[in-house]
Design an enzyme around this catalytic site. Sequence first.
Site, PDB file in Angstrom:
ATOM      1  N   GLY A  82       0.802  -1.231   0.000  1.00 37.89           N
ATOM      2  CA  GLY A  82       0.000   0.000   0.000  1.00 37.89           C
ATOM      3  C   GLY A  82       0.823   1.264   0.000  1.00 37.89           C
ATOM      4  O   GLY A  82       0.378   2.292   0.505  1.00 37.89           O
ATOM      5  N   GLY A  84       2.321   2.726  -2.833  1.00 35.43           N
ATOM      6  CA  GLY A  84       2.486   3.346  -4.149  1.00 35.43           C
ATOM      7  C   GLY A  84       3.494   2.641  -5.034  1.00 35.43           C
ATOM      8  O   GLY A  84       3.854   3.147  -6.091  1.00 35.43           O
ATOM      9  N   LEU A  85       3.956   1.453  -4.616  1.00 33.57           N
ATOM     10  CA  LEU A  85       5.006   0.777  -5.379  1.00 33.57           C
ATOM     11  C   LEU A  85       4.492  -0.471  -6.101  1.00 33.57           C
ATOM     12  O   LEU A  85       5.274  -1.324  -6.519  1.00 33.57           O
ATOM     13  CB  LEU A  85       6.184   0.429  -4.455  1.00 33.57           C
ATOM     14  CG  LEU A  85       6.842   1.656  -3.806  1.00 33.57           C
ATOM     15  CD1 LEU A  85       7.954   1.246  -2.851  1.00 33.57           C
ATOM     16  CD2 LEU A  85       7.398   2.617  -4.859  1.00 33.57           C
ATOM     17  N   GLY A  86       3.179  -0.589  -6.224  1.00 34.53           N
ATOM     18  CA  GLY A  86       2.615  -1.631  -7.089  1.00 34.53           C
ATOM     19  C   GLY A  86       2.539  -3.008  -6.462  1.00 34.53           C
ATOM     20  O   GLY A  86       2.566  -4.017  -7.173  1.00 34.53           O
ATOM     21  N   SER A  87       2.400  -3.072  -5.127  1.00 33.71           N
ATOM     22  CA  SER A  87       2.364  -4.390  -4.470  1.00 33.71           C
ATOM     23  C   SER A  87       1.138  -5.195  -4.911  1.00 33.71           C
ATOM     24  O   SER A  87       1.246  -6.402  -5.159  1.00 33.71           O
ATOM     25  CB  SER A  87       2.382  -4.234  -2.946  1.00 33.71           C
ATOM     26  OG  SER A  87       1.293  -3.447  -2.518  1.00 33.71           O
ATOM     27  N   ALA A  89      -0.617  -4.951  -7.758  1.00 32.00           N
ATOM     28  CA  ALA A  89      -0.476  -5.373  -9.161  1.00 32.00           C
ATOM     29  C   ALA A  89       0.493  -6.553  -9.249  1.00 32.00           C
ATOM     30  O   ALA A  89       0.235  -7.532  -9.965  1.00 32.00           O
ATOM     31  CB  ALA A  89       0.019  -4.209 -10.013  1.00 32.00           C
ATOM     32  N   ALA A  90       1.605  -6.477  -8.512  1.00 28.01           N
ATOM     33  CA  ALA A  90       2.614  -7.544  -8.605  1.00 28.01           C
ATOM     34  C   ALA A  90       2.046  -8.873  -8.102  1.00 28.01           C
ATOM     35  O   ALA A  90       2.246  -9.924  -8.725  1.00 28.01           O
ATOM     36  CB  ALA A  90       3.857  -7.157  -7.808  1.00 28.01           C
ATOM     37  N   ASP A 131      -0.264   0.036 -13.610  1.00 23.11           N
ATOM     38  CA  ASP A 131       0.453  -0.794 -12.617  1.00 23.11           C
ATOM     39  C   ASP A 131       0.530  -2.248 -13.081  1.00 23.11           C
ATOM     40  O   ASP A 131       1.584  -2.884 -13.021  1.00 23.11           O
ATOM     41  CB  ASP A 131      -0.280  -0.763 -11.269  1.00 23.11           C
ATOM     42  CG  ASP A 131      -0.189   0.582 -10.576  1.00 23.11           C
ATOM     43  OD1 ASP A 131       0.256   1.551 -11.215  1.00 23.11           O
ATOM     44  OD2 ASP A 131      -0.565   0.666  -9.385  1.00 23.11           O
TER      45      ASP A 131
HETATM   46  C1  MEV Z   1      -1.508   4.010  -8.663  1.00 25.43           C
HETATM   47  O1  MEV Z   1      -0.265   3.320  -8.651  1.00 25.43           O
HETATM   48  C2  MEV Z   1      -1.647   4.821  -9.905  1.00 25.43           C
HETATM   49  C3  MEV Z   1      -2.956   5.587 -10.024  1.00 25.43           C
HETATM   50  O2  MEV Z   1      -2.847   6.390 -11.219  1.00 25.43           O
HETATM   51  C4  MEV Z   1      -4.145   4.654 -10.102  1.00 25.43           C
HETATM   52  C5  MEV Z   1      -4.215   3.888 -11.406  1.00 25.43           C
HETATM   53  O3  MEV Z   1      -3.575   4.280 -12.398  1.00 25.43           O
HETATM   54  O4  MEV Z   1      -4.962   2.888 -11.432  1.00 25.43           O
HETATM   55  C6  MEV Z   1      -3.160   6.537  -8.860  1.00 25.43           C
END
Ligand code: MEV
Length: 309
Positions: A82, A84-87, A89-90, A131
Site C-alpha cells: 500500500g 504506491g510501489l505496485g504491491s 499489481a505484482a 500498474d
Molecule cells: C496508482 O499506482 C496509480 C494511479 O494512477 C491509479 C491507477 O492508475 O490505477 C493513482
Amino acid sequence: MVAASAPGKLILFGEHAVVFGEPALSMAIDLRTEVFARPHTEWLADGSSLKDEKYRYVRRAVEMAWKGGPLWLEIRSMIPLGCGLGSSAAVTVATLGVATGLQGGSVQPEVIARNAFDIEHGVQGRASPIDTSTATHGSAILVLKEARDGLLWKMEKGDRHWFIHHRDLPPIRLVIGNTGIAAATGPLVEGVKRRVEEDDRAAAAIAEIGEIALEGLRALGAKDFVRTGELMNRNHDLLNLLGVGHPLLDKFVTAARPYSYGAKLTGAGGGGSMVSLTDDPDRVRAAIEEVGGRAFIVETEPRGLEVRA
Ligand code: MEV
C-alpha cells in the site's frame, strides 16, 4: 510446485491523470513479489485462509485463472504494501502467472495484463492499466492516447482507452522515501474524479500532467536530468492540487530536493511514497532519514512476469 514472480513499479510521471486516459510513464523496480503454488487438500495462503481480506487480489486471481481443486499458496514480497510501489499489481500478476503455469498453459503477457487490470479495476472501483501492465511486462511502460512504436497492447474500460508501449530507459537508481502510511488507492482515485468534476483547475491539472509525462519521457531519453527533475517537481505540485498529497511527502520531498534533480510523490499518494532522481542516492537517502522517513534505493528492472516449474 510452480513459482511466479512479478516486479513492483514506480510511476515517474502521470499517476492519477492516467486514470483519465492521459499519458504516463512508469518503470519496473528491482523489488519483486513471488507466489508459489501446489495442489493441496484445502485452500491455504501462507498457512491461513484465502478468505482473509489481505488476500483479496490473490483470491480474485485464482478465481479467474485456476480451474482445478484447492491450492496451497505461499506469497513472498519485497514490495512494501500500500505504498504506491505496485504491491497489489505484482501479487495479482504473479498469482495469474502461477495459475497459468500450474495448468501447463503458455503464459501470454497480454492476457495476464488484461486479467490483472480487470481484477485491480474491480477491487479499486476505478483504475488505469499502468500498474498491472508494468508488473507484467517489466522494463518501462509508456501509456499514450494513441498507438506508437513499441505498442504492447490496448486496454479499454467504458469510454476510456489506453495504448500501452514498451520503452527503453537508461538504467537509473532512484531513492524512495516511504511514509509508512498505507493509503487505499480506490478512495484517492475517486476523490480526484470528484475534484475534476467540480473544479476546472483540477481538470486543467490533469491535462498538464499528461503533457509533463510526454516531455519527461523526451528529457529522460536525452539524459537531460535537469529538465526531468524540474518536470517531476511540477508534477508533484499538481498532484498536491489534486488533493492526493500528504504533509510527510512534502517533508521528504523538501529534504531530498537540495541533493536531487527533482522529487515527487509516486503512486496514489495520500501517504505512500515519494521518489527522488539524483546523482547522489546515498546523500538523499540520509536526508530523508534525517527528517524521520524510511528510505531505500531502487533500480530499473528489465524483467516482468516470470513463471518457473
Ligand atoms: C496508482 O499506482 C496509480 C494511479 O494512477 C491509479 C491507477 O492508475 O490505477 C493513482
